[in-house]
Design a protein around this motif. Structure first.
Motif, PDB file in Angstrom:
ATOM      1  N   LEU A 242       0.842  -1.037   0.042  1.00 22.80           N
ATOM      2  CA  LEU A 242       0.098  -0.002   0.059  1.00 22.80           C
ATOM      3  C   LEU A 242       0.719   1.337  -0.082  1.00 22.80           C
ATOM      4  CD1 LEU A 242      -2.825   1.572   0.272  1.00 22.80           C
ATOM      5  CD2 LEU A 242      -2.448   1.269   2.591  1.00 22.80           C
ATOM      6  N   VAL A 243       1.996   1.299   0.812  1.00 28.72           N
ATOM      7  CA  VAL A 243       2.650   2.392   1.050  1.00 28.72           C
ATOM      8  C   VAL A 243       3.703   2.807   0.034  1.00 28.72           C
ATOM      9  CG1 VAL A 243       4.594   3.558   2.269  1.00 28.72           C
ATOM     10  CG2 VAL A 243       2.552   2.297   3.642  1.00 28.72           C
ATOM     11  N   VAL A 244       4.326   1.949  -0.590  1.00 28.07           N
ATOM     12  CA  VAL A 244       5.320   2.363  -1.574  1.00 28.07           C
ATOM     13  C   VAL A 244       4.660   2.676  -2.906  1.00 28.07           C
ATOM     14  CG1 VAL A 244       7.354   1.193  -3.156  1.00 28.07           C
ATOM     15  CG2 VAL A 244       6.854   0.360  -0.671  1.00 28.07           C
ATOM     16  N   PRO A 245       3.736   2.356  -3.582  1.00 29.22           N
ATOM     17  CA  PRO A 245       3.314   2.848  -4.865  1.00 29.22           C
ATOM     18  C   PRO A 245       2.579   4.238  -4.205  1.00 29.22           C
ATOM     19  CG  PRO A 245       1.931   0.933  -4.172  1.00 29.22           C
ATOM     20  CD  PRO A 245       2.943   0.990  -3.440  1.00 29.22           C
ATOM     21  N   LEU A 246       2.021   4.491  -3.172  1.00 22.83           N
ATOM     22  CA  LEU A 246       1.427   5.780  -3.138  1.00 22.83           C
ATOM     23  C   LEU A 246       2.476   6.818  -2.898  1.00 22.83           C
ATOM     24  CD1 LEU A 246      -1.323   4.899  -0.439  1.00 22.83           C
ATOM     25  CD2 LEU A 246      -1.817   5.640  -2.640  1.00 22.83           C
ATOM     26  N   VAL A 247       3.537   6.447  -2.157  1.00 24.67           N
ATOM     27  CA  VAL A 247       4.611   7.344  -2.255  1.00 24.67           C
ATOM     28  C   VAL A 247       5.124   7.646  -3.547  1.00 24.67           C
ATOM     29  CG1 VAL A 247       7.114   7.706  -1.324  1.00 24.67           C
ATOM     30  CG2 VAL A 247       5.168   6.815   0.288  1.00 24.67           C
ATOM     31  N   ALA A 248       5.296   6.586  -4.408  1.00 21.11           N
ATOM     32  CA  ALA A 248       5.777   6.652  -5.533  1.00 21.11           C
ATOM     33  C   ALA A 248       5.137   7.650  -6.703  1.00 21.11           C
ATOM     34  CB  ALA A 248       6.152   5.346  -6.402  1.00 21.11           C
ATOM     35  N   ILE A 249       3.972   7.355  -6.600  1.00 19.61           N
ATOM     36  CA  ILE A 249       2.878   7.981  -7.212  1.00 19.61           C
ATOM     37  C   ILE A 249       3.016   9.493  -6.840  1.00 19.61           C
ATOM     38  CG2 ILE A 249       0.413   8.456  -7.785  1.00 19.61           C
ATOM     39  CD1 ILE A 249      -0.035   5.584  -7.663  1.00 19.61           C
ATOM     40  N   VAL A 250       3.002   9.904  -5.643  1.00 18.01           N
ATOM     41  CA  VAL A 250       3.206  11.352  -5.202  1.00 18.01           C
ATOM     42  C   VAL A 250       4.487  11.960  -5.892  1.00 18.01           C
ATOM     43  CG1 VAL A 250       3.416  12.755  -3.130  1.00 18.01           C
ATOM     44  CG2 VAL A 250       1.570  11.126  -3.349  1.00 18.01           C
ATOM     45  N   ALA A 251       5.679  10.993  -5.594  1.00 20.50           N
ATOM     46  CA  ALA A 251       6.730  11.634  -6.161  1.00 20.50           C
ATOM     47  C   ALA A 251       6.788  12.106  -7.549  1.00 20.50           C
ATOM     48  CB  ALA A 251       7.909  10.633  -5.697  1.00 20.50           C
ATOM     49  N   ILE A 252       6.126  11.289  -8.420  1.00 20.87           N
ATOM     50  CA  ILE A 252       6.090  11.243  -9.774  1.00 20.87           C
ATOM     51  C   ILE A 252       5.114  12.450  -9.970  1.00 20.87           C
ATOM     52  CG2 ILE A 252       5.308  10.199 -11.933  1.00 20.87           C
ATOM     53  CD1 ILE A 252       5.939   7.523 -10.580  1.00 20.87           C
TER      54      ILE A 252
END
Length: 513
Positions: free
Chosen positions: A208-218
């Motif tokens: 849950l956490v990793v793709p959410l953080v990645a999407i925000v970063a992108i």
């Protein structure tokens, strides 16, 4: 030593200690083979459901699937769709009936209710096979395919430690397998099931956490865009220059092969063991809802991990590093201490499957080998210690396979998954629903399915070139063999009475044990 490495070491150490403490806590509660192999059939809905998930979704979920999506795009998502359907079907079609049948079927050798502790003993008792042939053949299939399955987890463990600590993969395999063996050796099924709950929560949170953080970063970085454009969803990274291959997501062989993975759930002994160990068939609906809900959301998030990896990395990962896309994202995005926890979740995925598989394989050696053919009168405590020794033996052989080869996680898992799905899936399914199925049909289906799963990869690679997943022809061959050979035998009166009794108990609305 960097702060990132120090944080990972500390987090991993805490995780290892918790796993071993659970093993020690359960150690004194393990007094019989039933306790060691099935936990005395006392799993509640939450433990059974989450344990089934953790024991099933190994490094394939956090490493293999995101890596496959990263390389091949949406075409690999059909595997997740097939697995979601198959997982739900296994809870609906198998769990309740198998729970009742494994306890109620008449013991083929001594009479009375059998309380079958393994899949192999269930088949022997279900089909009244006093010769031991069904038990022996099924136990051999379990051992052969689990050696490859456990090896896949150890390969993943080696890759993770190499990525995080710069440690050699071989050293990591030895360390990892030692920890898994220790708590499985101590606590057996209950230790494995309780640790699975913790591991399932860790895996889900990480996904849950990793793709959410990645999407925000992108989305917040003006210098980033979706690498490859919309085509990245349908294609895949190819070559050192990171070029995109043409779409293949709707190619029939890709769709059929992906969906066929779902049938494998009907024949996976380490998952079926959770059905057998649940407290009551009345707990099955709740456990199934918990388990399927976790599985569907976790696989969806794993797909997103693969796609966000495509978008995040400006310089595409080499093909041999694609299965490290998840840990690469973690290390690039997270605070070292948070990263340590998330990387431990990957380790949890590896260990939660390896421990369950070691347990089932050790049961095959102890219950279906030593006790069935060598010493029927062995004491309860001696069988527990023999099972513990079998855990060590199986782990050592699997580690040898992992140390000697360079197969990818997906290759090893796919090989074992097809073997179990085709070797046991049709036989287990029909045994629970076909009153007149007998030993001849069961033996033919099991042998034909297992052999076809092994032979197809070689035949297809060297002759046919269809790239069709072995599950498809192997399952078809197993069903055909059952139908052709079943008329060669007959269902005894006792078998038919057992079937009617179990069927009636399963359908009865009153609570059952």
């Amino acid at each position: 030593m960097t702060s990132s490495t120090l944080a990972s070491i500390a987090t991993f150490a805490v995780y290892f200690v918790v796993m071993v403490v659970i093993g020690l806590w359960v150690f004194r509660r393990t007094a019989s083979l039933s306790d060691f192999v099935l936990g005395g059939r006392q799993l509640n809905s939450w433990v059974a459901g989450l344990s089934a998930n953790a024991s099933d979704f190994s490094a394939w979920l956090l490493l293999g699937l995101p890596g496959a999506i990263y390389l091949s795009g949406l075409g690999e998502a059909w595997i997740a769709v097939g697995l979601a359907i198959g997982f739900a079907a296994s809870w609906y079609l198998l769990a309740g009936r198998l729970r009742v049948f494994t306890e109620r079927a008449t013991d083929a050798r001594s009479g009375g209710e059998s309380n079958s502790l393994t899949l192999s003993s269930y088949l022997e008792n279900r089909f009244g096979d006093r010769s031991g042939t069904l038990r022996a053949v099924s136990a051999i299939l379990i051992l052969v395919f689990y050696l490859f399955y456990v090896a896949s987890g150890l390969v993943a463990m080696g890759g993770l430690f190499e990525q995080v600590f710069g440690m050699s993969a071989n050293t990591a395999i030895v360390i990892g397998v030692s920890i898994v063996v220790l708590y499985t050796f101590l606590g057996g099924f209950l230790a494995v099931s309780f640790t699975d709950v913790i591991q399932a929560v860790m895996m889900w949170c990480a996904l849950l956490v990793v793709p959410l953080v990645a999407i925000v970063a992108i989305s917040t970085d003006p210098d980033r865009s979706l690498n490859g454009g919309a085509g990245s969803v349908f294609g895949g990274v190819s070559g050192l220059d990171g070029s995109w291959t043409p779409a293949d997501a709707l190619v029939p062989v890709v769709v059929i092969s992906g969906l066929a993975w779902g049938f494998g759930y009907l024949g996976q002994p380490h998952i079926l063991a959770r059905f057998m160990g649940i407290r009551s068939r009345r707990d099955v609906p709740a456990a199934g809802a918990i388990s399927v809900g976790w599985a569907v959301t976790a696989m969806a998030m794993a797909l997103v991990v693969g796609f966000t990896g495509v978008a995040f990395f400006d310089q595409p990962l080499d093909e041999d590093m694609a299965e490290q896309v998840f840990p690469q994202l973690i290390q690039a995005l997270m605070n070292p201490w948070v990263a340590g926890f998330l990387l431990a979740a990957i380790l949890a995925a590896v260990m939660s499957t390896a421990d369950s598989q070691l347990l089932v394989a050790s049961a095959a050696l102890t219950e279906d080998g030593y006790r069935a053919f060598l010493n029927r009168g062995a004491s309860a405590l001696s069988l527990v210690w023999i099972s513990r020794g079998a855990v060590v033996l199986v782990a050592a052989v699997a580690a040898g396979i992992a140390l000697s080869g360079n197969n990818t996680i997906m290759d090893l898992v796919g090989y074992a998954w097809a073997g179990f799905g085709a070797g046991f899936g049709p036989v287990i399914l029909l045994s629970l629903y076909w009153r007149r199925m007998n030993r001849a049909g069961a033996l033919a289906g099991m042998v034909t399915g297992g052999v076809a799963a092994i032979a197809w990869d070689v035949l297809d690679e060297q002759v046919l070139g269809t790239e069709l997943y072995a599950m498809v022809p192997a399952v078809a061959a197993s069903f055909l063999a059952i139908m052709v050979c079943n008329p060669l035998g007959r269902a005894s009166q006792q078998m038919e009475q057992d079937f009617d009794r179990v069927d009636g108990e399963y359908k009865d609305l009153t609570p059952v044990g």
